[in-house]
Structures are given as structure tokens and as C-alpha cells.
Design an enzyme around this catalytic site. Structure first.
Site, PDB file in Angstrom:
ATOM      1  N   LYS A  61     -17.522  -1.934   5.865  1.00 56.58           N
ATOM      2  CA  LYS A  61     -17.753  -2.856   4.719  1.00 56.58           C
ATOM      3  C   LYS A  61     -19.428  -2.820   4.752  1.00 56.58           C
ATOM      4  CE  LYS A  61     -16.703  -7.603   3.489  1.00 56.58           C
ATOM      5  NZ  LYS A  61     -16.151  -8.714   3.867  1.00 56.58           N
ATOM      6  N   MET A  77      24.303   9.573   2.386  1.00 55.59           N
ATOM      7  CA  MET A  77      24.066  10.845   3.480  1.00 55.59           C
ATOM      8  C   MET A  77      24.620  10.583   4.973  1.00 55.59           C
ATOM      9  SD  MET A  77      23.854  14.066   2.674  1.00 55.59           S
ATOM     10  CE  MET A  77      22.570  14.713   1.410  1.00 55.59           C
ATOM     11  N   GLU A 135       0.797  -1.151  -0.101  1.00 56.91           N
ATOM     12  CA  GLU A 135       0.177  -0.057  -0.237  1.00 56.91           C
ATOM     13  C   GLU A 135       0.753   1.181   0.059  1.00 56.91           C
ATOM     14  OE1 GLU A 135      -0.404  -2.677   1.857  1.00 56.91           O
ATOM     15  OE2 GLU A 135      -2.505  -3.252   1.700  1.00 56.91           O
ATOM     16  N   PHE A 189     -11.150  -8.261  13.822  1.00 62.18           N
ATOM     17  CA  PHE A 189     -10.104  -8.573  12.876  1.00 62.18           C
ATOM     18  C   PHE A 189      -9.767  -7.516  11.764  1.00 62.18           C
ATOM     19  CE2 PHE A 189      -8.449 -10.792   8.801  1.00 62.18           C
ATOM     20  CZ  PHE A 189      -7.239 -10.984   9.281  1.00 62.18           C
TER      21      PHE A 189
END
Lengths: 162, 555
Positions: B154, B461, B42, B104
Site C-alpha cells: 500500500k 461424473m 476474486e 490485518f
């Protein structure tokens, strides 16, 4: 310096989190916060007292106005608005000092809500300083329990005389 | 929700399905207007949406499921908040009856994302969907853009509603309607007219406001040199004679010296960030002026004397008529001398490949016509210094948050938005491995993303700071293991090549740019190579260290 901000917000559950989260995230210190619904059930009024100079308060106002749920922010100047806090105090008393306690309450305009043999429950409202005074006076008797609201404020309609 | 997205003109979304977002995905299955790009993580989805948004000027949309899917968006949302990138994130949520029960894959994404979004909402009822959607869209794109999130339980996803369009919004109009510019443009312009040594300091706001043409007109009319921030690169042509390049920690010496010498500095959509300005001693001899759409940016870190609050494009248009064309040839000459005497510099005598030289050559070969994304670190700064951007929306970098792992997915998103342009991801061996899984997204979509990987087997860096400020104690900055990047790319069917010596450079760039397909070019560079100039953290422009000062510094 203390500032009182009066804020109108949308009345829904996430708003408090958004506003208080802003103060935490930006490191602003809140002295008190008081919230209640207005005559419009969709809108709540929030009064926040905070410590900071003009720059900080200006920043706070600008940041608050960026929150989509914030509808209006008003900086309440002390002289041109009325400020109130409410405190409920339960104190210890005995037969010896009962009348002294009642005198103090009457003298300051506190309401007696309950009196038992060894306790007195009183209600007092005033500005921050008056409420603070009342609390120190009551410490003399011994405080059982105390509950104090944040400050609320409203601007005088006639700003000229302020 | 799918219909609302289609009606809003959304053409592409980046996402990853999961339990709580399945009803939405089932609807998406039937959509012919929306293209869905299936990612591998994601975080990749949201950085792709950012790359798409930044390179096209449109809204970027990403989708995730509840719980871990949603929390994987957090870095990207924060990134988009800090860089003001318009993103709509849609997350699945457990059914309303299960919210608050630690179900869940339940996470309080509404609560978690409060400080990192411009707007977020938990849609509790399908009747509220169209209102929340419209508010979210308006706030993402309106004013100073930024990320918004809609959390979509949902059961609400399958609820029927007859409310197709919101009748009224609950947010104040100033959040989305273009406001008139507040302030006095004439007085504002006079301050610039009176300046002998003005400097324009252009930030990312110039890109969000599509104000490049106006800024160019202002600079040319006023004869004022222009420096840009890391976020502002491309908003003013890097090859323009008035350009002094980037300012700040790793900006050019001439830009930073111009900041010290100017008597007037005009901030155009930048925010006096700590990598640029050490609070109130910034441009100490200058009158400071600031144009910004966000009133909370004024006097936040640096105090200014003149303020215009509004959209940058509108504001510059308003001041232009009051600007006098003044002969500032003395100041321009001084700037040109600074450019000549303090150029970007590196040691080119050695046989090793110098990343600065390499970036320059890629720039020359692409004639500067590429869209470039970067990750975070030394390679990011070399790209910013040596690739001169002439067009806005061609430079995609994580400026505010400094998100390693941003570059590859951002390039993917940009390529989807700009299929006809060359899109190059400049990355390092550290950053590349943070979102490396998205190589699969490139392969799956047969996408022509070019990956230029500088490999020094170090977090370069971090190593640079450890060498300069921590007496060479290279604590955990060296990779004692790195994969074979060429083989790795090839396993994703991406042609790859590695170059290690100077005489291989041309062959490598030939291979890299030979066609429109994907390619990875791994460039081995010395670990000791450092980014200069440099203003040490917490120091001001006065403390700038140039490459030529390095020998002094070491003593």
C-alpha cells in the site's frame, strides 16, 4: 547417479524459495545445496548435488531454466570439474590420544582452529568422499559438534585433459 | 501502475477492491482507457480474465486486495498455470513496514504463489515498479504463456517515482524473446514422410501459438488425420474430413483406435497428459515425434524419437517445405471405417432428454458459431464431444486443473472480449453453484451470456465412477437439495426456462437463443446418463469402453 549442477541466479531473497520449491514440487531429491554471491553482487552461484538418471537430470535442468531468475545451468561432470565441501568438526580428546588426533589431522591436511584440554576444533575441505572419510575417522575420538557445507564445484578451464 | 497498464494496451480488468489496494483503485477512478469490471468474488475475477484471454488471445488482467482477496485468486492462478493462459494478477499488500508482522489482511502471497506462477514479485520500491511490470508482462505472454503476479504494498502504491521505464531487465532474454526453432526440420519431416499411418495429435499449444492455418496445411499436405486434445479443440476444424475429434479418456473411439493403429504420431503442442497417455505404452506401434515450445515437456511422460523445440507456428512452417504429399488413401479409408463402426453413441429411444442429443441440437442451431465455456464434469465432456469447433479461441474449458466454477466467469470474460459473438456457458448443477454469485456481474453489465444448465441433481461424473467402479455406492454425490434455478436466475433479472421432456427441447432452444440477451436454460437429464466412450483411469487406449460395451460391462 549423482550429478552436480552449477547454477547462476539473480541475487535476491525469493530465489532460494523458487529453486527449492521447484525441487519439492517436482519430487526431485537434493543431496546438498550451497549458495554464495559471485564477483557480480547481483548474481549468486548455487551448487546443487542431486541423485537421478540422465532423464531426471535433464528434466531438472529444463525446469530450472524456466525460472526467470535462473541465468545459467551447468551440469558438472565429475572428471572435468573440481568439487569441494568444507567441514568443521569439534572432537573429544584427552591427554592419552591428543597426539594421535593431531597426527591424523596433519596426515590429512586438516587445519587445527582451536585446542583445549579436552577438545579439538578442526577444519577440513575435500571432495564428498574425503570429507566422509575424515568424519568417520573423527568418530573414533568422539564428535562433539559438526557443521558441513554443501558441495561447491567449478569446471576446469582445460576440458581436454579431463 | 495504472499508466503502465494503459501504455501496455490493457483495455479491461476484472477486480474487487479492498483496503490494501485502495490507492490503486483511486488512480483507476480517473482512467478513461481501462474498463474495470466489478465482480462478486476474486475467483470470479481471475476466471473472467482467463475467459477473456483464451477467447481473444490477449493478456487477461485481474486485481485483488491483500490477504483473503489475494488468496481467492489461487485456484485461478493454478488453473492458468496448468492451461498456459497469460494472466497478470495485481494484488494489494500491507505497507512494507508491516510486512512480516501478521498485520490485518496480510498474507505472504509472494511465497504462496511461487509454484503456481511463471513469475511473481513483491514490489518493495516504486522505482522497481516499471521493471517488475515489464518483466511480468513479457513473461506472461512470452514462450509458453502463463500467470504472473505483482504484489503491491500500500505504501509503495503512493510513493513517487521518476523511473517511468525500466532501463534493463533482470531476466534472461530466452524467457520472452522468440527463439529460433531447435532441431532438424528436414530429418523431422522425413520421419512423417516415411510413415504409412501417421496421426497428428494437436494440443493447446496450437491455440497459444496461433498455428491453426499451419497445422491445417500440414495435415492436408501429408494426408494425415488429426486428433485434438481437450485443450486443442478448435485448433483444427472439427468438421474437417481429416478430423477424428478428441482423443483421451472421453475422446472418440475412432481417435483412440487411431492412436493404437498409427505407425507415426506427431504431438503438436500437447503434453502427453495422463488423461490421454498412460506413459510409455502410448501409441505402442508408432514412431513418436514432438514439437513444443517448452523443452521440459520432452520425454516427461512419454519418450519420443524426434524433437523440435520452439514456437509451434514457426516449427510447422519450417517442416512444411520438406513434407511430401503421399497417397494415404488406405489409412484414410481405415479411419473412415472406424468412424462409421465406432460412432459416438447413446440411447435415444427413451422419452427423457439426452444431454448428447441436446448438445447436438444447440450445435446445429448455432451453426457451431458460438464461443463455448464449460465447467467440469459430464457436461464438459458432452460439450467437447458433440460441439464441433472449427475455429480456435472458441472453446474455453479448464483442462489441466479441472476447476469446477470456471465456466460462468470464463463466459463472462469471453463475452466482454467478444461482444458480438454468442457466448454459451455449458454447466452442470454442481459446478454452476461454485461461482454462481457472478450472475450478478452478468445482470449488472447487462451482458448477453447464455447459460445452458444440465441438471441431474447429482455430481454426475462422480456418480458415474461410483456406479462403474464403486458398486453403486453413491457416497455424497447426490444433491438432496438444489435451489429453483429458474427463480434464482430471474431474481438476477436473467430470463430463465426449464425443460424436462423431449418435446420441449425445441421450445427451450428457441427461448434460449431468441435474442442477444442473457438467458438461462435448465435442462433436466437422467441421473443415470453416462459419458462414453471411456478409458478407465490408469488404463490405455486398448481398454476403451464404448457405449455399446456397457451391457457387457454390467455383467
Amino acid at each position: 547417479m549423482k550429478h552436480t549442477l552449477s547454477i547462476l541466479v539473480n541475487n535476491h531473497p525469493g530465489v532460494m524459495s523458487h529453486v527449492s520449491g521447484l525441487f519439492t514440487r517436482r519430487g526431485y531429491n537434493i543431496d546438498s545445496i550451497a549458495v554464495g554471491v559471485t564477483d557480480d553482487l547481483e548474481v549468486s552461484s548455487m551448487t546443487i548435488v542431486l541423485n537421478g538418471d540422465e532423464t531426471i537430470v535433464g528434466q531438472v535442468k529444463n525446469q530450472l531454466l524456466k525460472l526467470p531468475d535462473v541465468l545459467k545451468v551447468q551440469d558438472m561432470a565429475y572428471a572435468s570439474s573440481v568439487q569441494r565441501e568444507l567441514v568443521l568438526i569439534s572432537i573429544k580428546i584427552s591427554e592419552v590420544n591428543r597426539s594421535e588426533a593431531l597426527n591424523v589431522c596433519n596426515g590429512f591436511g586438516a587445519n587445527i582452529l582451536e585446542m583445549t584440554e579436552d577438545s579439538l576444533l578442526l577444519e577440513f575441505s575435500g571432495n564428498t568422499r574425503q570429507v566422509g572419510n575424515m568424519i568417520s575417522l573423527m568418530k573414533h575420538f568422539g564428535i562433539r559438534e559438526i557443521s558441513r557445507t554443501g558441495q561447491i564445484a567449478i569446471a576446469y578451464r582445460n576440458q581436454e585433459s579431463g | 501502475m495504472v499508466e503502465l497498464l494503459e501504455e501496455a494496451g490493457v483495455e479491461i480488468v476484472f477486480g474487487y477492491p479492498g483496503g490494501a489496494i485502495l490507492p490503486f483503485y483511486d488512480e483507476l477512478y480517473h482512467s478513461t482507457k481501462i474498463k474495470h469490471i466489478l465482480v462478486r468474488h476474486e475467483q470470479g475475477a481471475i476466471h473472467m480474465a482467463e475467459g477473456y484471454a483464451r477467447s481473444t488471445g490477449k493478456l487477461g488482467v485481474c486485481i485483488a486486495t491483500s490477504g483473503p482477496g489475494a488468496t481467492n485468486l489461487i485456484t485461478g492462478l493454478t488453473d492458468a498455470k496448468l492451461d498456459s493462459i497469460p494472466i497478470l494478477a495485481i494484488t494489494g499488500q500491507v505497507a512494507t513496514s508491516d510486512i512480516g508482522t501478521d498485520a490485518f489482511q496480510e498474507a505472504d502471497i509472494f511465497g504462496i504463489t511461487i509454484p503456481i506462477t511463471k513469475y511473481n514479485a513483491l514490489i518493495k520500491n516504486a522505482d522497481d515498479l516499471s521493471r517488475h511490470f515489464e518483466e511480468a508482462m513479457k513473461i506472461a505472454m512470452g514462450g509458453r504463456p502463463g500467470p504472473v503476479l505483482l504484489d503491491f504494498p500500500k505504501d509503495v502504491q503512493t510513493q513517487k517515482t521518476t523511473v517511468r521505464k525500466a532501463t534493463s531487465l533482470k531476466i534472461a532474454k530466452h524467457h520472452y524473446e522468440r527463439q529460433t526453432v531447435k532441431g532438424d526440420p528436414q530429418e523431422f519431416a522425413e520421419a512423417l514422410n516415411n510413415a504409412k499411418r501417421p496421426l497428428l495429435y494437436v494440443g493447446g499449444g496450437a491455440i497459444n501459438s496461433f498455428a491453426s492455418a499451419e497445422i491445417r496445411a500440414l495435415a492436408e499436405k501429408a494426408n494425415a488425420p488429426v486428433t485434438t486434445t481437450l485443450m486443442g479443440l478448435g485448433a483444427f476444424p472439427g468438421t474437417h474430413p481429416l478430423s477424428v475429434g478428441m482423443l483421451g479418456m472421453h475422446g472418440t473411439a475412432y481417435a483412440n483406435k487411431a492412436v493404437l493403429e498409427c505407425d507415426y504420431i506427431l504431438n503438436l503442442g500437447a503434453r502427453f497428459d495422463d488423461r490421454v497417455a498412460r506413459k510409455h505404452d502410448f501409441a505402442p506401434d508408432a514412431i513418436r515425434a514432438h514439437i513444443d515450445i517448452d523443452a521440459s515437456e520432452f520425454n516427461k511422460r512419454v519418450n519420443v524419437s524426434y524433437i523440435l523445440n520452439g514456437d509451434l507456428k514457426d516449427a510447422v512452417r519450417e517442416i512444411l517445405p520438406f513434407i511430401k504429399t503421399t497417397d494415404r488413401s488406405g489409412w484414410i479409408q481405415r479411419i473412415n471405417d472406424l468412424k462409421k463402426n465406432h460412432p459416438l453413441d447413446f440411447d435415444s429411444t427413451k422419452e427423457e432428454i439426452k444431454p448428447q442429443d441436446f448438445m447436438k441440437r444447440v450445435y446445429d442451431r448455432t451453426k457451431g458459431k458460438a464461443v463455448v465455456s464449460t465447467d467440469v464434469g459430464q457436461h464438459q465432456m458432452w460439450a467437447a464431444q458433440y460441439f464441433l469447433f472449427d475455429e480456435p479461441n472458441t472453446w474455453l474449458t479448464s483442462g489441466g486443473l479441472g476447476t469446477m466454477g470456471y465456466g460462468l466467469p470464463a463466459a463472462i470474460g469471453a463475452k466482454f472480449g467478444n461482444p458480438d459473438k454468442t457466448v454459451i456457458c455449458v454447466t452442470g448443477d454442481g459446478s454452476f453453484q461454485m461461482c454462481i454469485q457472478e450472475l450478478a456481474t452478468i445482470a449488472q453489465s447487462k451482458l448477453g451470456v447464455k447459460i445452458l444448465l444440465f441438471n441431474n441433481n447429482f455430481l454426475g461424473m462422480v456418480r458415474q465412477w461410483q456406479e462403474l467402479f464403486y458398486e453403486n455406492r453413491f457416497s455424497e454425490s447426490q444433491w438432496t437439495y438444489n435451489p429453483n434455478f429458474v427463480k434464482l436466475a430471474e431474481s438476477y433479472d436473467i430470463p430463465a426456462m426449464k425443460v424436462s421432456k423431449k418435446d420441449e427441447i425445441d421450445k427451450g432452444i428457441d427461448f434460449f437463443l431468441k435474442d442477444d440477451g442473457a438467458a438461462l436454460l435448465e435442462v433436466m437429464i437422467p441421473a443415470e446418463e453416462k459419458v462414453f466412450p471411456m478409458i478407465p483411469a490408469g488404463k490405455s487406449q486398448k481398454d476403451l469402453i464404448e457405449f455399446k460395451d456397457l451391457a457387457k460391462l454390467k455383467k
